[in-house]
Design an enzyme around this catalytic site. Sequence first.
Site, mmCIF file in Angstrom:
data_model
loop_
_atom_site.group_PDB
_atom_site.id
_atom_site.type_symbol
_atom_site.label_atom_id
_atom_site.label_comp_id
_atom_site.label_asym_id
_atom_site.label_seq_id
_atom_site.Cartn_x
_atom_site.Cartn_y
_atom_site.Cartn_z
ATOM 1 N N LEU A 1 -4.068 -5.027 -5.108
ATOM 2 C CA LEU A 1 -2.399 -3.867 -5.440
ATOM 3 C C LEU A 1 -1.630 -5.008 -4.884
ATOM 4 C CD1 LEU A 1 -1.465 -1.040 -5.568
ATOM 5 C CD2 LEU A 1 -2.980 -0.785 -3.072
ATOM 6 N N ASP A 2 -0.411 -4.537 -5.321
ATOM 7 C CA ASP A 2 0.752 -4.872 -4.960
ATOM 8 C C ASP A 2 0.736 -6.575 -3.933
ATOM 9 O OD1 ASP A 2 0.922 -3.039 -4.312
ATOM 10 O OD2 ASP A 2 1.077 -2.308 -2.016
ATOM 11 N N ASP A 3 0.010 -6.942 -5.007
ATOM 12 C CA ASP A 3 -0.002 -8.673 -4.568
ATOM 13 C C ASP A 3 0.359 -10.085 -5.941
ATOM 14 O OD1 ASP A 3 -1.166 -10.800 -2.814
ATOM 15 O OD2 ASP A 3 -3.163 -11.142 -4.258
ATOM 16 N N GLY B 1 0.987 -1.111 -0.087
ATOM 17 C CA GLY B 1 -0.140 0.148 0.009
ATOM 18 C C GLY B 1 0.641 1.412 0.156
#
Lengths: 284, 284, 284, 284
Positions: A227-229, A201
């Site tokens: 997100l960011d995964d 995040g």
Amino acid sequence: MPDSAILLIHCPDRKGIVAGVSGFLHRHGANILHADQHQDNGLGLFFMRMEWDLKEFALDDAAFRAEFHPLAQSFEMQWQLAYSAARPAVAIFVSQQQHCLMDLLFRHRIGELRCEIPLIVSNHEAARDLAAFYGAPFHYTPADAANRAESEKVQLELLERHKIDLVVLARYMQILSPEFVASHPGRIINVHHSFLPAFSGARPYHAAYHRGVKLIGATSHYVTAILDDGPIIEQGVVRVSHRDQLEDLIQKGRDLERVVLSTAVRWHLDHRILQYSGKTVVFD
Amino acid sequence: MPDSAILLIHCPDRKGIVAGVSGFLHRHGANILHADQHQDNGLGLFFMRMEWDLKEFALDDAAFRAEFHPLAQSFEMQWQLAYSAARPAVAIFVSQQQHCLMDLLFRHRIGELRCEIPLIVSNHEAARDLAAFYGAPFHYTPADAANRAESEKVQLELLERHKIDLVVLARYMQILSPEFVASHPGRIINVHHSFLPAFSGARPYHAAYHRGVKLIGATSHYVTAILDDGPIIEQGVVRVSHRDQLEDLIQKGRDLERVVLSTAVRWHLDHRILQYSGKTVVFD
Amino acid sequence: MPDSAILLIHCPDRKGIVAGVSGFLHRHGANILHADQHQDNGLGLFFMRMEWDLKEFALDDAAFRAEFHPLAQSFEMQWQLAYSAARPAVAIFVSQQQHCLMDLLFRHRIGELRCEIPLIVSNHEAARDLAAFYGAPFHYTPADAANRAESEKVQLELLERHKIDLVVLARYMQILSPEFVASHPGRIINVHHSFLPAFSGARPYHAAYHRGVKLIGATSHYVTAILDDGPIIEQGVVRVSHRDQLEDLIQKGRDLERVVLSTAVRWHLDHRILQYSGKTVVFD
Amino acid sequence: MPDSAILLIHCPDRKGIVAGVSGFLHRHGANILHADQHQDNGLGLFFMRMEWDLKEFALDDAAFRAEFHPLAQSFEMQWQLAYSAARPAVAIFVSQQQHCLMDLLFRHRIGELRCEIPLIVSNHEAARDLAAFYGAPFHYTPADAANRAESEKVQLELLERHKIDLVVLARYMQILSPEFVASHPGRIINVHHSFLPAFSGARPYHAAYHRGVKLIGATSHYVTAILDDGPIIEQGVVRVSHRDQLEDLIQKGRDLERVVLSTAVRWHLDHRILQYSGKTVVFD
């Protein structure tokens, strides 16, 4: 380096795959330059990368696809064939901070990245002169949460027009819509300024500073709808101490970010990465 | 190394602290061996560690405490005074895996850790012979979620009886109650087998394997009432790849765990660590 | 892990080697677990490691040797075949410092090293009780420059009697004669306490301290007739600063030494290393 | 960051130095921002760095020099006083490879390096456009073994004309004469592409490749009359394997070189480095 072909394979693990593929290549005159394989025993999957010299290889692209098809089918392979002589088209997205963009453009200039860079996209004007210096066309597309749909429409047209193979988010601080991500599945690389999954995040350096960690990191990964995964490609860390203020973390982090991002881009362009099950196999 | 005194100070940041303390020490004949200080500008706090040779120092412990009091009060200092000749009593808690225990006992034997180890506590019998080899008294206290209160009562009596200054959790796989933690505030050190705050909680290597990270880590930290949330002392990482199976992660992790834990214990024993605001200042 | 066979190959680089070997293994029912290969383009050499499950493999050791011979001859291969179920006999030589010995014995106990350790040799009595704790027979052989020939005679008899496959010098501070080295070519592993080739020879920590380096290292390598010149297997470094005194360098170095040495021993026992031209190929 | 003054001190170790200096600063209204000190016990030397806020400090530069003189003399101090607001003039020397130059110019642009860069000197024309892009005056001075004396004369005039405080050799592949070095004692920083003292001299990557090391390094150091022998400022390493060809070593090395060089330059500009006895103290 000689002109070579690279074959990436992904299939259920069974006996005879290496023998089958290497026998096929040998019959058609291939001189193997690199071969690497991997099994995921838990999932029963097999992965392979073969690279061979094209000089005495008997099959052109169409012939290879025709001849290899039955073998591939018998092993239920997913496969891709690529050529070292090809130069994929890369678009770089950037916001205000230019250290990753600068690094990618410099590496491209000195030959570290085997690609063309026909497109720089930014939601700020700041990088225009840097792009111009390196001869990369620059497009300003104002983007914020409010006008994202409109901006992405313009951006997608640019990607289409320039036949972009890979999108690199070089500290591009806008979140992409799921539709945008779906338009280039597995072909968008981002750099996140923490050692994911810690501090995913926004504002990871602030979070790291307040948590008092003794190492900070950076992560390059493929972008997915979450997100960011996405699958992690490369990570780096550097030591920090209580003496490091927030600005020091940001400064040290910049050096990590450019290395983990450019490494990921180079591996992708060299066809070293297979994605599966939310992870990557990186054949070095 | 000469016999020395170590003074750790923590107070609001103001002009004149260094001059005040170094002037005080100089007037009483101290030869300063090490001096280090730190400011947290955001919080307006000042931290200092002073170490001086006791040889020509004029004040004994009682005299120091009397003479230093007015200065300390004028700067609103929290302070601790310690002596390098002292040997704090350390208890090591361990479960089945003994690599951290073995490492601490060996380092103690060769003189890396300035302490006594009068107590090994375990909820398994496995480490009994290792403890015996190094001459450390071993106490078996069966412990699981069900009988935790009872076990902790026994353990606290052992800590009291042996006048334990520091508790080291060397892969002790039981969660301590808030009461137990409160009994030794800031004096319990744990090693967690991930780079916190990533993969806090149980089975971090499994989580790391499934996320597909390219670095795994280990973290030593002070224990607080909130699990895996205390001030971080030291962290280390090691590179992994898709070739590393879960067992490889566990094996590589063991090497990290013993280094980050023993480093934390050594720094604590050398009076190098100040805790504040959920973080640590480590004067190296 | 299943019972497996490991084949290491070294030959001139030619077309068809991978196809030839993987075809051979497939015809006899091998399920390949790992395959890795490498070319040295400058020298025109090819290296390969193949590991396969023995469960459905049709050839026993004698049959393999007979059947594989023609293929090996046609490619001018040097090759070795090993089995994961075998437990090579390892002798550890040590002087006064025991951190590497302790580390190897502990790793052996918890199953990290697939070998037997029927012999500890030392020119000091210091390690006798540690060896006894881990159940490893200990032999004291007084050794200094004066009586080296005599000592080595005794040591060689011990190696012979215990059918030793690998000699590990775990901070053994005597120089071995060329004759001794020649008795176990490519099967003596040493740890040197610097990042070779810097600071070869005696007292590397002193030399590093005086040169003012900012990193110190350790190196594990095969022993050859020339001191500190054999093929490097693994190296590690750790950061130091002006604050580190000589004793700090020695302490930090100990942690490096045990990791680079035990890693080298494990790779050797797992048949991952090929030596050629004064270097190593390490198939990880 | 506030405007600050930095005092670097180097003297025989005696009682009372910290008290003397901090008392002096306190009497004149200094608010100390950072204080660090170090002893070399073997040589009996004391080193200190003090940084304080100028806001309420009572002494201007001339007054400080007058008032501090007696104290400095009584402790036989060598000392330097610098101001954070000053912008030293830096000249960068470069040959054909521009990765270090590019890196320094970019860092300067984004504010990481507190200096002016009024001069780029090169024995090739290659870097002219990069210098122009960043607005740094470029001077081409043909230089090889034959015309070194003549070139250095021109270069020294350029240094004089631009009042250069620090010369940075950013992969400048000419050896400087002892006279040139003597003209800027302790004020020339070089980057060498190995972990010195290993592989000093020419072609270190070739030497590293042939030796088969598992780590390659880079070193930044002050230049002295003896090649590659000056005080080391910073070193970095990166892991390599048998898979890395010579070109891979060179590529990986470039990333190290630019980090260790720019770090050294930043520390020098921040007045963090003291040189003595062929080594450095780096106050971080």
